[in-house]
Design a protein around this motif. Sequence first.
Motif, mmCIF file in Angstrom:
data_model
loop_
_atom_site.group_PDB
_atom_site.id
_atom_site.type_symbol
_atom_site.label_atom_id
_atom_site.label_comp_id
_atom_site.label_asym_id
_atom_site.label_seq_id
_atom_site.Cartn_x
_atom_site.Cartn_y
_atom_site.Cartn_z
ATOM 1 N N LYS A 104 0.834 -1.205 0.000
ATOM 2 C CA LYS A 104 0.000 0.000 0.000
ATOM 3 C C LYS A 104 0.868 1.254 0.000
ATOM 4 O O LYS A 104 0.557 2.228 -0.682
ATOM 5 C CB LYS A 104 -0.929 0.024 1.218
ATOM 6 N N LEU A 105 1.953 1.221 0.757
ATOM 7 C CA LEU A 105 2.847 2.377 0.775
ATOM 8 C C LEU A 105 3.558 2.556 -0.565
ATOM 9 O O LEU A 105 3.767 3.677 -1.015
ATOM 10 C CB LEU A 105 3.869 2.252 1.909
ATOM 11 N N THR A 106 3.927 1.460 -1.205
ATOM 12 C CA THR A 106 4.566 1.596 -2.515
ATOM 13 C C THR A 106 3.580 2.095 -3.565
ATOM 14 O O THR A 106 3.979 2.780 -4.503
ATOM 15 C CB THR A 106 5.207 0.265 -2.973
ATOM 16 N N GLU A 107 2.300 1.772 -3.415
ATOM 17 C CA GLU A 107 1.282 2.359 -4.297
ATOM 18 C C GLU A 107 1.214 3.866 -4.099
ATOM 19 O O GLU A 107 0.987 4.614 -5.051
ATOM 20 C CB GLU A 107 -0.100 1.762 -4.003
ATOM 21 N N ALA A 108 1.386 4.300 -2.861
ATOM 22 C CA ALA A 108 1.316 5.730 -2.563
ATOM 23 C C ALA A 108 2.470 6.498 -3.201
ATOM 24 O O ALA A 108 2.351 7.709 -3.429
ATOM 25 C CB ALA A 108 1.309 5.955 -1.056
ATOM 26 N N PHE A 109 3.571 5.825 -3.503
ATOM 27 C CA PHE A 109 4.688 6.497 -4.177
ATOM 28 C C PHE A 109 4.296 6.961 -5.576
ATOM 29 O O PHE A 109 4.868 7.900 -6.105
ATOM 30 C CB PHE A 109 5.916 5.596 -4.283
ATOM 31 N N SER A 110 3.340 6.302 -6.184
ATOM 32 C CA SER A 110 2.917 6.672 -7.533
ATOM 33 C C SER A 110 1.708 7.597 -7.517
ATOM 34 O O SER A 110 1.126 7.862 -8.564
ATOM 35 C CB SER A 110 2.609 5.413 -8.352
ATOM 36 N N ASP A 111 1.326 8.105 -6.351
ATOM 37 C CA ASP A 111 0.206 9.046 -6.253
ATOM 38 C C ASP A 111 0.585 10.358 -6.925
ATOM 39 O O ASP A 111 1.753 10.729 -6.985
ATOM 40 C CB ASP A 111 -0.143 9.296 -4.782
ATOM 41 N N THR A 112 -0.421 11.052 -7.433
ATOM 42 C CA THR A 112 -0.159 12.298 -8.159
ATOM 43 C C THR A 112 0.161 13.465 -7.236
ATOM 44 O O THR A 112 0.801 14.412 -7.665
ATOM 45 C CB THR A 112 -1.374 12.680 -9.024
ATOM 46 N N HIS A 113 -0.254 13.391 -5.977
ATOM 47 C CA HIS A 113 0.005 14.503 -5.069
ATOM 48 C C HIS A 113 1.369 14.330 -4.391
ATOM 49 O O HIS A 113 1.659 13.284 -3.825
ATOM 50 C CB HIS A 113 -1.098 14.598 -4.010
ATOM 51 N N PRO A 114 2.215 15.362 -4.419
ATOM 52 C CA PRO A 114 3.563 15.222 -3.845
ATOM 53 C C PRO A 114 3.574 15.018 -2.327
ATOM 54 O O PRO A 114 4.473 14.361 -1.812
ATOM 55 C CB PRO A 114 4.256 16.538 -4.225
ATOM 56 N N LYS A 115 2.584 15.548 -1.611
ATOM 57 C CA LYS A 115 2.573 15.373 -0.159
ATOM 58 C C LYS A 115 2.253 13.934 0.227
ATOM 59 O O LYS A 115 2.724 13.449 1.251
ATOM 60 C CB LYS A 115 1.567 16.332 0.488
ATOM 61 N N VAL A 116 1.469 13.254 -0.587
ATOM 62 C CA VAL A 116 1.187 11.838 -0.331
ATOM 63 C C VAL A 116 2.460 11.029 -0.529
ATOM 64 O O VAL A 116 2.789 10.149 0.274
ATOM 65 C CB VAL A 116 0.048 11.329 -1.238
ATOM 66 N N LYS A 117 3.207 11.350 -1.581
ATOM 67 C CA LYS A 117 4.477 10.650 -1.840
ATOM 68 C C LYS A 117 5.464 10.850 -0.696
ATOM 69 O O LYS A 117 6.071 9.898 -0.206
ATOM 70 C CB LYS A 117 5.109 11.164 -3.135
ATOM 71 N N SER A 118 5.629 12.101 -0.271
ATOM 72 C CA SER A 118 6.607 12.370 0.789
ATOM 73 C C SER A 118 6.168 11.740 2.113
ATOM 74 O O SER A 118 7.004 11.255 2.875
ATOM 75 C CB SER A 118 6.830 13.873 0.948
ATOM 76 N N SER A 119 4.867 11.720 2.383
ATOM 77 C CA SER A 119 4.370 11.070 3.599
ATOM 78 C C SER A 119 4.628 9.569 3.559
ATOM 79 O O SER A 119 4.963 8.968 4.581
ATOM 80 C CB SER A 119 2.876 11.326 3.775
ATOM 81 N N ALA A 120 4.468 8.969 2.395
ATOM 82 C CA ALA A 120 4.728 7.535 2.257
ATOM 83 C C ALA A 120 6.201 7.227 2.495
ATOM 84 O O ALA A 120 6.540 6.227 3.135
ATOM 85 C CB ALA A 120 4.285 7.049 0.883
ATOM 86 N N GLU A 121 7.074 8.080 1.987
ATOM 87 C CA GLU A 121 8.508 7.885 2.225
ATOM 88 C C GLU A 121 8.830 7.986 3.708
ATOM 89 O O GLU A 121 9.584 7.170 4.248
ATOM 90 C CB GLU A 121 9.318 8.911 1.436
ATOM 91 N N GLU A 122 8.271 9.002 4.370
ATOM 92 C CA GLU A 122 8.522 9.172 5.803
ATOM 93 C C GLU A 122 7.995 7.988 6.603
ATOM 94 O O GLU A 122 8.661 7.511 7.523
ATOM 95 C CB GLU A 122 7.864 10.464 6.293
ATOM 96 N N ALA A 123 6.802 7.510 6.263
ATOM 97 C CA ALA A 123 6.227 6.376 6.985
ATOM 98 C C ALA A 123 7.063 5.119 6.790
ATOM 99 O O ALA A 123 7.295 4.364 7.747
ATOM 100 C CB ALA A 123 4.795 6.135 6.518
#
Length: 156
Positions: A104-123
């Motif tokens: 699920k977190l790796t799916e979030a890396f391909s999200d269009t919003h940059p804050k979702v991507k950065s949050s996934a990396e932090e998590a």
Amino acid sequence: LFAIELLSSRLGILFEPYVIVLLPALLKAFSDSNDYVRAAAETTVGLIMSNLSGHGVKLVMPAVLEAFNEPEWRTKQASIHMLGSMSHCAPKQLASCLPKVVPKLTEAFSDTHPKVKSSAEEALEEICKVIKNPEISSISSTLLSALTDPANATLR
């Protein structure tokens, strides 16, 4: 939201069964257009997460993972932050759920919003800090970079 926060603070672990039912609505409050509602939701989720037991984390996990399918980016970001905070409050329970969490977190890396991507990396970084397996922890930084940037980090 204030009632949920008050009940959670007063009842503590006894409020856990109700959290499972209330969590989807609470996560949707993060996508509200009003800043005060979002701030109240953030405070409430923080308090709920601090009161969850290890068993409560397992029970809350499906609702948190389901929030990844919501179209609002703030709801996704809030659920990602919750996953990151779970790594500190119940690392053993989160470790048993990693086969569901990491995809699920790796799916979030391909999200269009940059804050979702950065949050996934932090998590994912927070989750990697909790890994106790010496073989995995020694290569966790390599795995993390390969998951976050597969086009560049997997060339070696």
